[in-house]
Design an enzyme around this catalytic site. Sequence first.
Site, PDB file in Angstrom:
ATOM      1  N   TYR A   1     -15.217  -3.741   7.871  1.00 39.24           N
ATOM      2  CA  TYR A   1     -13.814  -3.303   7.946  1.00 39.24           C
ATOM      3  C   TYR A   1     -13.255  -3.557   9.351  1.00 39.24           C
ATOM      4  CZ  TYR A   1     -10.159   0.449   7.933  1.00 39.24           C
ATOM      5  OH  TYR A   1      -9.013   1.199   8.048  1.00 39.24           O
TER       6      TYR A   1
ATOM      7  N   ASN B   1      -8.148   8.855  12.690  1.00 40.44           N
ATOM      8  CA  ASN B   1      -8.367   9.312  11.306  1.00 40.44           C
ATOM      9  C   ASN B   1      -7.119  10.045  10.805  1.00 40.44           C
ATOM     10  OD1 ASN B   1     -10.946   8.701  12.420  1.00 40.44           O
ATOM     11  ND2 ASN B   1     -11.885   9.848  10.747  1.00 40.44           N
ATOM     12  N   VAL B   2      -6.679   9.709   9.600  1.00 37.83           N
ATOM     13  CA  VAL B   2      -5.445  10.243   9.030  1.00 37.83           C
ATOM     14  C   VAL B   2      -5.796  11.172   7.872  1.00 37.83           C
ATOM     15  CG1 VAL B   2      -3.174   9.588   8.111  1.00 37.83           C
ATOM     16  CG2 VAL B   2      -4.473   7.927   9.468  1.00 37.83           C
TER      17      VAL B   2
ATOM     18  N   GLY C   1       0.833  -1.214   0.000  1.00 35.17           N
ATOM     19  CA  GLY C   1       0.000   0.000   0.000  1.00 35.17           C
ATOM     20  C   GLY C   1       0.858   1.251   0.000  1.00 35.17           C
ATOM     21  N   GLY C   2       2.035   1.153  -0.648  1.00 34.82           N
ATOM     22  CA  GLY C   2       3.011   2.243  -0.630  1.00 34.82           C
ATOM     23  C   GLY C   2       2.600   3.468  -1.434  1.00 34.82           C
ATOM     24  N   SER C   3       1.566   3.332  -2.276  1.00 32.00           N
ATOM     25  CA  SER C   3       1.142   4.443  -3.142  1.00 32.00           C
ATOM     26  C   SER C   3      -0.030   5.215  -2.561  1.00 32.00           C
ATOM     27  CB  SER C   3       0.731   3.876  -4.508  1.00 32.00           C
ATOM     28  OG  SER C   3      -0.175   2.784  -4.317  1.00 32.00           O
ATOM     29  N   GLY C   4      -0.469   4.841  -1.355  1.00 33.34           N
ATOM     30  CA  GLY C   4      -1.623   5.490  -0.740  1.00 33.34           C
ATOM     31  C   GLY C   4      -1.214   6.657   0.150  1.00 33.34           C
TER      32      GLY C   4
ATOM     33  N   LYS D   1     -14.818  19.420  -1.902  1.00 34.16           N
ATOM     34  CA  LYS D   1     -16.116  20.105  -2.042  1.00 34.16           C
ATOM     35  C   LYS D   1     -15.955  21.623  -1.922  1.00 34.16           C
ATOM     36  CE  LYS D   1     -19.279  16.681  -0.003  1.00 34.16           C
ATOM     37  NZ  LYS D   1     -20.057  16.439   1.241  1.00 34.16           N
TER      38      LYS D   1
ATOM     39  N   GLY E   1       1.329   5.405   2.859  1.00 37.58           N
ATOM     40  CA  GLY E   1       2.543   4.925   2.175  1.00 37.58           C
ATOM     41  C   GLY E   1       3.372   6.063   1.618  1.00 37.58           C
TER      42      GLY E   1
END
Length: 325
Positions: free
Chosen positions: A144, A173-174, A11-14, A195, A17
């Site tokens: 989840y 929460n991040v 998950g290094g592209s999130g 938004k 990550g």
Amino acid sequence: MSNEKVILVTGGSGLVGKAIEWVIENDNGKYGKQEGEKWIFLTSKDGDLRSAEATRAIFEKYKPTHVIHLAALVGGLFKNMKYKLDFLRDNLLINDNILHTAHEHKVKKVVSCLSTCVFPDKTTYPIDETMIHNGPPHESNFGYAYAKRLIDTQNKAYHDQFGDHFTSVIPTNVFGPHDNYDLQDSHVIPGLVHKCYLAKKNGTPFAVAGTGKPLRQFIYSRDLAKLFVWVLREYEEIDPIILSVGEKDEVSIKDVADAIVKSVGFEGDYTFDTSKADGQYKKTASNAKLMKYLPDFQFTPFEVAVKESTEWFIQNYDSARTGNH
Ligand code: NAP
Ligand code: GFB
């Protein structure tokens, strides 16, 4: 026998990550890349981790000695409410493939990632690490939450039976650069930044979902990234550790919207759409365990982090994950 540490970040592209990659490359202090470390940041293009075969191929290719396991099906309140089975099943498959393949490859340490939404909804506050299995999570994200809780159970079972050193962290929460800004699927901060940006650009009203009353603790992705590096290098327990700002830094969703209106420079109408769900009212977590280990850790002030994240989004709008491309 090389002493090189080969650290595989799934998950290094999130959001998280990319923050770890940023800290490893840019931090000149104790969190930056160290001698003898090789860091590999995976994307789903390297292989679908729901497949045991694809997962094995990745481990055979990179032969990691250490793993930071971030890859997951992730989303905000509204996506969680819609896809509970996908959140349960995809994450169960991904986690089992990573932990079992790490076991087969005799990986020295795995640090997996839970979330404070895994804790029981009906609980006393502040929440601490011992409460993780004390009752059902909130209805809105039970898929989840149960998949994530099982990581802690898997870690304890691998340690009990084989002595494996698999542990986990529990962030609140991040938010930060490289977030997911999709208007339906995102978390509250990237969703409202997107938004509000569109409302300013198009001269339309800015609508916040729900009542604005729920309370949350938010950690800036680059602060969380430093803590991940510390956990990988120095945290010896199998038991999880909450990675969060203190209880006193908890804010309401209205406070969040106010900070975003200020960071975007929006001057138009700003309303609450109470037809939309509020989700869990609060999940106030204690960071006392973390503060025992790192009493001097400096968190980025909330408004500064919101400003930096908003500027990153506006500068990278064309390539950001907005759900438009
Ligand atoms: P994110 O931005 O959505 O990134 C998810 C990452 O996982 C991406 O790199 C994605 O690859 C990869 N991925 C997803 N499904 C995959 C699959 N089937 N096979 C291989 N790779 C896959 O998520 P994030 O916010 O950084 O979350 C990272 C971790 O932190 C997760 O474990 C999440 O549960 C946890 N967490 C997040 C938050 C939060 O507020 N964001 C809070 C607490 C805990 P692609 O880029 O190629 O799609
Ligand atoms: O960040 P969020 O989606 O996740 O929502 P949760 C937080 C709060 O923000 C809710 C309100 O009370 C929403 O009603 N909100 C207001 C908005 N406007 C918006 C908006 O435009 N988008 C979104 N998304 N929310 C998640 C869990 O819960 O927390 C996940 O469902 C994960 O599994 C994540 O754990 C960290 O904090 O409610």
